[in-house]
Motif scaffolding. Sequence first.
Motif, mmCIF file in Angstrom:
data_model
loop_
_atom_site.group_PDB
_atom_site.id
_atom_site.type_symbol
_atom_site.label_atom_id
_atom_site.label_comp_id
_atom_site.label_asym_id
_atom_site.label_seq_id
_atom_site.Cartn_x
_atom_site.Cartn_y
_atom_site.Cartn_z
ATOM 1 N N PHE A 180 8.475 17.170 20.081
ATOM 2 C CA PHE A 180 8.697 15.956 20.879
ATOM 3 C C PHE A 180 9.710 15.013 20.229
ATOM 4 O O PHE A 180 9.843 13.862 20.639
ATOM 5 C CB PHE A 180 7.376 15.212 21.083
ATOM 6 C CG PHE A 180 6.317 16.026 21.780
ATOM 7 C CD1 PHE A 180 6.400 16.282 23.146
ATOM 8 C CD2 PHE A 180 5.253 16.556 21.068
ATOM 9 C CE1 PHE A 180 5.430 17.032 23.798
ATOM 10 C CE2 PHE A 180 4.270 17.312 21.705
ATOM 11 C CZ PHE A 180 4.365 17.559 23.076
ATOM 12 N N GLY A 181 10.390 15.486 19.183
ATOM 13 C CA GLY A 181 11.384 14.646 18.515
ATOM 14 C C GLY A 181 10.790 13.654 17.539
ATOM 15 O O GLY A 181 11.432 12.670 17.165
ATOM 16 N N VAL A 182 9.554 13.919 17.115
ATOM 17 C CA VAL A 182 8.866 13.009 16.188
ATOM 18 C C VAL A 182 8.695 13.698 14.837
ATOM 19 O O VAL A 182 8.179 14.813 14.765
ATOM 20 C CB VAL A 182 7.477 12.604 16.737
ATOM 21 C CG1 VAL A 182 6.761 11.659 15.767
ATOM 22 C CG2 VAL A 182 7.609 11.971 18.120
ATOM 23 N N THR A 183 9.140 13.047 13.770
ATOM 24 C CA THR A 183 8.945 13.594 12.428
ATOM 25 C C THR A 183 7.801 12.844 11.726
ATOM 26 O O THR A 183 7.503 11.700 12.062
ATOM 27 C CB THR A 183 10.206 13.470 11.554
ATOM 28 O OG1 THR A 183 10.472 12.084 11.296
ATOM 29 C CG2 THR A 183 11.416 14.111 12.219
ATOM 30 N N ALA A 184 7.189 13.517 10.780
ATOM 31 C CA ALA A 184 6.138 12.900 9.966
ATOM 32 C C ALA A 184 6.364 13.320 8.523
ATOM 33 O O ALA A 184 6.484 14.508 8.224
ATOM 34 C CB ALA A 184 4.762 13.338 10.434
ATOM 35 N N ASN A 185 6.450 12.337 7.655
ATOM 36 C CA ASN A 185 6.661 12.602 6.239
ATOM 37 C C ASN A 185 5.786 11.673 5.404
ATOM 38 O O ASN A 185 5.290 10.664 5.898
ATOM 39 C CB ASN A 185 8.130 12.389 5.867
ATOM 40 C CG ASN A 185 9.038 13.433 6.476
ATOM 41 O OD1 ASN A 185 9.081 14.575 6.030
ATOM 42 N ND2 ASN A 185 9.769 13.054 7.532
ATOM 43 N N ALA A 186 5.594 12.041 4.148
ATOM 44 C CA ALA A 186 4.794 11.212 3.247
ATOM 45 C C ALA A 186 5.611 10.859 2.013
ATOM 46 O O ALA A 186 6.451 11.641 1.558
ATOM 47 C CB ALA A 186 3.526 11.946 2.829
ATOM 48 N N ILE A 187 5.348 9.668 1.506
ATOM 49 C CA ILE A 187 5.949 9.231 0.246
ATOM 50 C C ILE A 187 4.802 9.013 -0.733
ATOM 51 O O ILE A 187 3.807 8.368 -0.398
ATOM 52 C CB ILE A 187 6.746 7.926 0.437
ATOM 53 C CG1 ILE A 187 7.968 8.183 1.329
ATOM 54 C CG2 ILE A 187 7.190 7.357 -0.914
ATOM 55 C CD1 ILE A 187 8.665 6.930 1.796
ATOM 56 N N ALA A 188 4.959 9.584 -1.917
ATOM 57 C CA ALA A 188 3.919 9.452 -2.941
ATOM 58 C C ALA A 188 4.499 8.682 -4.133
ATOM 59 O O ALA A 188 5.148 9.258 -5.003
ATOM 60 C CB ALA A 188 3.430 10.829 -3.384
ATOM 61 N N PRO A 189 4.283 7.359 -4.147
ATOM 62 C CA PRO A 189 4.800 6.570 -5.267
ATOM 63 C C PRO A 189 4.055 6.879 -6.571
ATOM 64 O O PRO A 189 2.864 7.210 -6.561
ATOM 65 C CB PRO A 189 4.528 5.118 -4.844
ATOM 66 C CG PRO A 189 4.273 5.170 -3.372
ATOM 67 C CD PRO A 189 3.649 6.512 -3.132
ATOM 68 N N GLY A 190 4.780 6.720 -7.662
ATOM 69 C CA GLY A 190 4.151 6.714 -8.975
ATOM 70 C C GLY A 190 3.766 5.271 -9.259
ATOM 71 O O GLY A 190 3.385 4.533 -8.346
ATOM 72 N N PHE A 191 3.904 4.843 -10.498
ATOM 73 C CA PHE A 191 3.537 3.471 -10.843
ATOM 74 C C PHE A 191 4.546 2.484 -10.263
ATOM 75 O O PHE A 191 5.742 2.577 -10.532
ATOM 76 C CB PHE A 191 3.467 3.298 -12.367
ATOM 77 C CG PHE A 191 3.004 1.925 -12.769
ATOM 78 C CD1 PHE A 191 1.648 1.644 -12.879
ATOM 79 C CD2 PHE A 191 3.924 0.903 -12.992
ATOM 80 C CE1 PHE A 191 1.220 0.364 -13.225
ATOM 81 C CE2 PHE A 191 3.501 -0.380 -13.337
ATOM 82 C CZ PHE A 191 2.149 -0.646 -13.458
ATOM 83 N N VAL A 192 4.054 1.561 -9.449
ATOM 84 C CA VAL A 192 4.894 0.532 -8.840
ATOM 85 C C VAL A 192 4.294 -0.835 -9.148
ATOM 86 O O VAL A 192 3.077 -1.023 -9.073
ATOM 87 C CB VAL A 192 5.010 0.734 -7.310
ATOM 88 C CG1 VAL A 192 5.842 -0.374 -6.673
ATOM 89 C CG2 VAL A 192 5.627 2.095 -6.995
ATOM 90 N N GLU A 193 5.155 -1.774 -9.491
ATOM 91 C CA GLU A 193 4.694 -3.130 -9.826
ATOM 92 C C GLU A 193 4.279 -3.882 -8.552
ATOM 93 O O GLU A 193 5.122 -4.288 -7.762
ATOM 94 C CB GLU A 193 5.823 -3.907 -10.516
ATOM 95 C CG GLU A 193 6.284 -3.282 -11.822
ATOM 96 C CD GLU A 193 7.563 -3.922 -12.348
ATOM 97 O OE1 GLU A 193 7.872 -5.066 -11.942
ATOM 98 O OE2 GLU A 193 8.252 -3.287 -13.157
ATOM 99 N N THR A 194 2.974 -4.039 -8.378
ATOM 100 C CA THR A 194 2.437 -4.777 -7.221
ATOM 101 C C THR A 194 1.203 -5.553 -7.674
ATOM 102 O O THR A 194 0.723 -5.381 -8.803
ATOM 103 C CB THR A 194 2.007 -3.824 -6.088
ATOM 104 O OG1 THR A 194 0.910 -3.007 -6.557
ATOM 105 C CG2 THR A 194 3.144 -2.923 -5.624
ATOM 106 N N GLU A 195 0.666 -6.351 -6.772
ATOM 107 C CA GLU A 195 -0.580 -7.067 -7.084
ATOM 108 C C GLU A 195 -1.713 -6.083 -7.365
ATOM 109 O O GLU A 195 -2.610 -6.364 -8.153
ATOM 110 C CB GLU A 195 -0.970 -7.977 -5.905
ATOM 111 C CG GLU A 195 -0.148 -9.253 -5.839
ATOM 112 C CD GLU A 195 -0.511 -10.125 -4.640
ATOM 113 O OE1 GLU A 195 -1.692 -10.097 -4.227
ATOM 114 O OE2 GLU A 195 0.379 -10.823 -4.125
ATOM 115 N N MET A 196 -1.655 -4.919 -6.702
ATOM 116 C CA MET A 196 -2.704 -3.919 -6.888
ATOM 117 C C MET A 196 -2.695 -3.357 -8.309
ATOM 118 O O MET A 196 -3.741 -3.223 -8.942
ATOM 119 C CB MET A 196 -2.539 -2.790 -5.863
ATOM 120 C CG MET A 196 -3.775 -1.919 -5.706
ATOM 121 S SD MET A 196 -3.496 -0.534 -4.554
ATOM 122 C CE MET A 196 -4.039 -1.222 -3.008
ATOM 123 N N THR A 197 -1.486 -3.043 -8.822
ATOM 124 C CA THR A 197 -1.416 -2.511 -10.190
ATOM 125 C C THR A 197 -1.666 -3.614 -11.218
ATOM 126 O O THR A 197 -2.184 -3.354 -12.308
ATOM 127 C CB THR A 197 -0.077 -1.791 -10.457
ATOM 128 O OG1 THR A 197 1.012 -2.628 -10.053
ATOM 129 C CG2 THR A 197 0.002 -0.481 -9.699
#
Length: 252
Positions: A174-191
């Motif tokens: 249907f012309g729709v792609t699906a992909n995933a990004i898997a970050p390593g350590f990223v500076e955020t409020e969560m980390t």
Amino acid sequence: MMTHTRTAIVTGAARGIGAAVAQRLAADGLAVALVDLDEAACKPGVERIQAAGGRAVAVGVDVSDERGVEAAVQRITEELGAPAVLVNNAGIIRDNMLFKMTAGDWDAVLNVHLRGSFLMSRAVQGYMTKAGWGRIVNLSSTSALGNRGQANYAAAKAGLQGFTKTLALELGKFGVTANAIAPGFVETEMTAATAQRMNMPFDEFKKAMAARIPVARTGVPQDIAHAVSFFVSEDAGYVSGQVLYVAGGPQG
């Protein structure tokens, strides 16, 4: 070039990676719906986009709430236009070793990451398949490969990778792609919160993490936003079902 402005939905857009992704997609010319549990927390991001001449709305919803998700997508469609891009970024952590992890901690994490991504994807796919064009990007993590004290988070992030590959198989024609990004350590409020739990100053924590990363630095939200920008671009239509580790070195 796009002949019209496409609409993107970014969940967990109030801060961190989600906020950076929303700003980047707006800069790329998309109208952006910033979705978060706390609608008010998305307002500064919306204002920044509008100040730069873009279109954006803030939408408060619990992504694990089926009816709430359907209503939110409906509202976004009315206010900005039919969604062509979805970035499932909303996430929480409830870290603990297995023997101390409660069923509530397990359910909360799986509900936001996995159920939330399922509900959001299901709610937008009709618009994308009808238009014959769509982009879904799910945020996984290097924790999908296993991470001590994160049985719930690792399972959710690994689950998202299987979910992504299945969406790619089902929606591709249907012309729709699906992909995933898997970050390593990223500076955020969560980390930063993780560092706090470990009774470690964030700067020290970042230094310790950078020492283990081949490119010798920690990630920033813009690193992830750049990868999202690629996946949702017009020219990335032949890339689907992939998991891209954005982690400063080889993973997975």
